[in-house]
Design an enzyme around this catalytic site. Structure first.
Site, PDB file in Angstrom:
ATOM      1  N   SER A 259      -5.588   4.012 -27.819  1.00  0.00           N
ATOM      2  CA  SER A 259      -4.289   4.636 -27.548  1.00  0.00           C
ATOM      3  C   SER A 259      -3.980   5.606 -28.682  1.00  0.00           C
ATOM      4  O   SER A 259      -4.679   5.638 -29.690  1.00  0.00           O
ATOM      5  CB  SER A 259      -3.205   3.564 -27.495  1.00  0.00           C
ATOM      6  N   LYS A 260      -2.898   6.371 -28.520  1.00  0.00           N
ATOM      7  CA  LYS A 260      -2.495   7.314 -29.578  1.00  0.00           C
ATOM      8  C   LYS A 260      -2.214   6.559 -30.882  1.00  0.00           C
ATOM      9  O   LYS A 260      -2.528   7.019 -31.967  1.00  0.00           O
ATOM     10  CB  LYS A 260      -1.231   8.060 -29.150  1.00  0.00           C
ATOM     11  N   ARG A 261      -1.556   5.380 -30.730  1.00  0.00           N
ATOM     12  CA  ARG A 261      -1.210   4.610 -31.925  1.00  0.00           C
ATOM     13  C   ARG A 261      -2.461   4.123 -32.654  1.00  0.00           C
ATOM     14  O   ARG A 261      -2.550   4.172 -33.879  1.00  0.00           O
ATOM     15  CB  ARG A 261      -0.323   3.420 -31.534  1.00  0.00           C
ATOM     16  N   ALA A 264      -3.834   6.933 -34.747  1.00  0.00           N
ATOM     17  CA  ALA A 264      -3.101   7.197 -35.994  1.00  0.00           C
ATOM     18  C   ALA A 264      -3.510   6.186 -37.064  1.00  0.00           C
ATOM     19  O   ALA A 264      -3.729   6.529 -38.223  1.00  0.00           O
ATOM     20  CB  ALA A 264      -1.602   7.138 -35.730  1.00  0.00           C
TER      21      ALA A 264
END
Ligand code: GLU
Length: 499
Positions: A259-261, A264
């Site tokens: 996921s995007k998280r 990061a």
């Protein structure tokens, strides 16, 4: 059929540039490229930008830069042209419209006038009944003459594919074999939107046909709409390409997609799934290629080092593995290290230089070459180079006084040891491993110290740090004069420290 029949293939990489370039895209491009090169065929880059709301020109540039960085070149594409130009789908609107019309005329598609509000209502009702959501077929039942009139009147409409309602369709994926889908589970998909732009499902099939694509190698996220694509091709009566749906990438834990998280968090740990990040983190294109090539493909059960040329020679689509693959970043480090060590020193130095400069160091080429030789075996990424060897380009070092004190020694004992080392080193014509190591070991023995105790003091004195590349090779690069000056400085510091 075996792929290695040497018949030249025509393959394409067909990204929709809507965001950053993921290593999954790099892998899809790579496998297509390998098959084309290996068979003497052509590799085509086609930009699928019909979704104008999501399309992003910067993403397209990033994609092209990333592929160039990896060393993947195409024979036909938006920037290089080719016999089937244009290669941006947004510039091929009329071709798709013509084909959509043809499908309507053949009875394989129909115009749909349902408003978004009506469709939303239908969907809500289906959800309430816990039915699978799908188009309810209202406009499918309109007579062709009525539909044609409404289109001529300028009523807003889309074009939907008329999926057969009964029976099933069997499609063949090269890696998974035959897959059968019941037609009643396949929706009447929209193939042209109300703005007249074709959707991927139609545009890609039309282009694959017109561009003479023989093998479609793409991500397995397209498996659910695979039967629709086969229906479209069969409706036109065209020959189907060989279909190869690649394995999915999973999070490093193996649990679910990234996921995007997750991304990061990864970046904080010095990793990324985006190609431009991997580049700025100091990974080599060779390392990234080697790593991604083996995420879903293997040559045998032990060979792991591959250059791009090796891959062109050894790649075989029949050894692709359809099972999802968890991204393993420690393997990336491993492959990157292997490729860093296999580079000629001067090539590595050229690649390292921008990383030193980026970290603010003013590098001289001669010294850089020596430093590169010394750290080549020890770095995993190019970005490690300034961390490990930045001090070589500093005029001064500022060791912490307490670091200068040898292990289990007092400052005074450390000062004496450093002073004795100074005297011996001063008499050497040059300082390097051959000239200095032996005398320093003897000195340690004479002083009743372990070599590590003495070397520790000298390391901190000369490099300003407690960890460095091998001490005497490091001294050789720094040069006798500076080495002596720094040891002298350390003696001074140690002499003024309290016990
Ligand atoms: N444009 C599609 C994508 O971005 C291409 C799928 C395909 O290769 O057919 O994934």
């Amino acid at each position: 059929m075996n792929q290695n029949t040497n018949k030249p293939v025509r393959v394409r990489f067909a990204p929709s540039p809507t965001g950053r370039t993921h290593l999954g895209s790099g892998r899809t491009a790579l496998y297509n490229y390998l098959l084309a090169r290996q068979t003497g065929g052509q590799f085509i880059l086609r930009i699928e930008d019909t979704d104008r709301k999501r399309y992003n020109a910067e993403s397209e540039q990033e994609l092209i830069d990333s592929l160039h960085w990896l060393g993947i070149q195409w024979d036909e594409g938006p920037d290089v042209g080719g016999p089937h130009a244009p290669y941006h789908q947004s510039q091929r609107k009329d071709i798709y419209l013509q084909h959509a019309k043809q499908l309507v005329e053949m009875g394989h598609a129909y115009y749909c006038f349902c408003t978004p509000e009506r469709l939303a209502r239908v969907r809500q009702e289906q959800q309430k009944r816990k039915d699978p959501t799908h188009y309810d077929g209202t406009c499918r039942r309109l007579s062709p003459s009525e539909s044609a009139l409404r289109v001529d009147d300028g009523e807003s409409h889309v074009v939907r594919f008329k999926t057969p309602q009964d029976g099933s369709i069997t499609v063949n994926d090269r890696l998974r074999g035959e897959i059968t889908f019941e037609n009643h589970n396949i929706d009447d998909y929209i193939i042209v939107k109300s703005d007249g732009l074709a959707l991927y499902h139609l545009a890609a099939m039309v282009d694959d046909h017109l561009m003479g694509i023989t093998h479609v190698i793409r991500g397995s996220e397209w498996l659910p709409t695979f039967p629709l694509h086969a229906h479209i091709i069969r409706a036109f009566g065209w020959q189907e390409p060989d279909w190869i749906h690649l394995s999915l990438f999973l999070k490093p834990s193996g649990k679910g997609k990234m996921s995007k998280r997750d991304s990061a968090q990864l970046m904080k740990d010095g990793f990324s799934i985006y190609l431009t990040d991997l580049r700025s983190l100091g990974y080599l294109p060779e390392g990234v290629l080697n790593w991604t090539a083996l995420m879903g493909w293997s040559y045998d059960d032990h060979t792991e080092f591959f250059t791009l040329e090796d891959l062109v020679e050894k790649f075989n689509i029949d050894r692709l593995n359809p099972s999802p693959a968890a991204i393993n970043f420690s393997k990336l480090d491993h492959f990157n290290g292997l490729h860093i060590r296999s580079l000629p020193v001067s090539d590595l130095a050229d690649r390292i230089k921008p990383f030193f400069q980026g970290a603010g160091y003013d590098v001289e080429d001669d010294k850089l070459l020596m430093v590169t030789t010394l750290i080549q075996k020890r770095i995993v990424t190019l970005d490690d180079a300034p961390k490990m060897g930045g001090f070589f380009f500093e005029d001064e070092v500022h060791p912490k006084p307490e670091d200068l004190v040898g292990k289990k020694m007092t400052p005074a004992e450390s000062a004496t040891a450093a002073q004795r080392a100074y005297q011996i080193l001063e008499d050497l014509p040059v300082i390097n491993q051959e000239t200095a190591e032996e005398p320093m070991r003897s000195l340690a023995e004479e002083l009743g110290l372990k070599a590590g105790q003495l070397f520790g003091i000298l390391r901190v004195a000369v490099t300003g740090r407690t960890v460095s590349p091998p001490l005497f090779e490091t001294m050789a690069i720094i040069g006798k004069e500076t080495v002596l000056a720094r040891i002298h400085q350390a003696v001074e510091t140690l002499s003024t420290m309290e016990e």
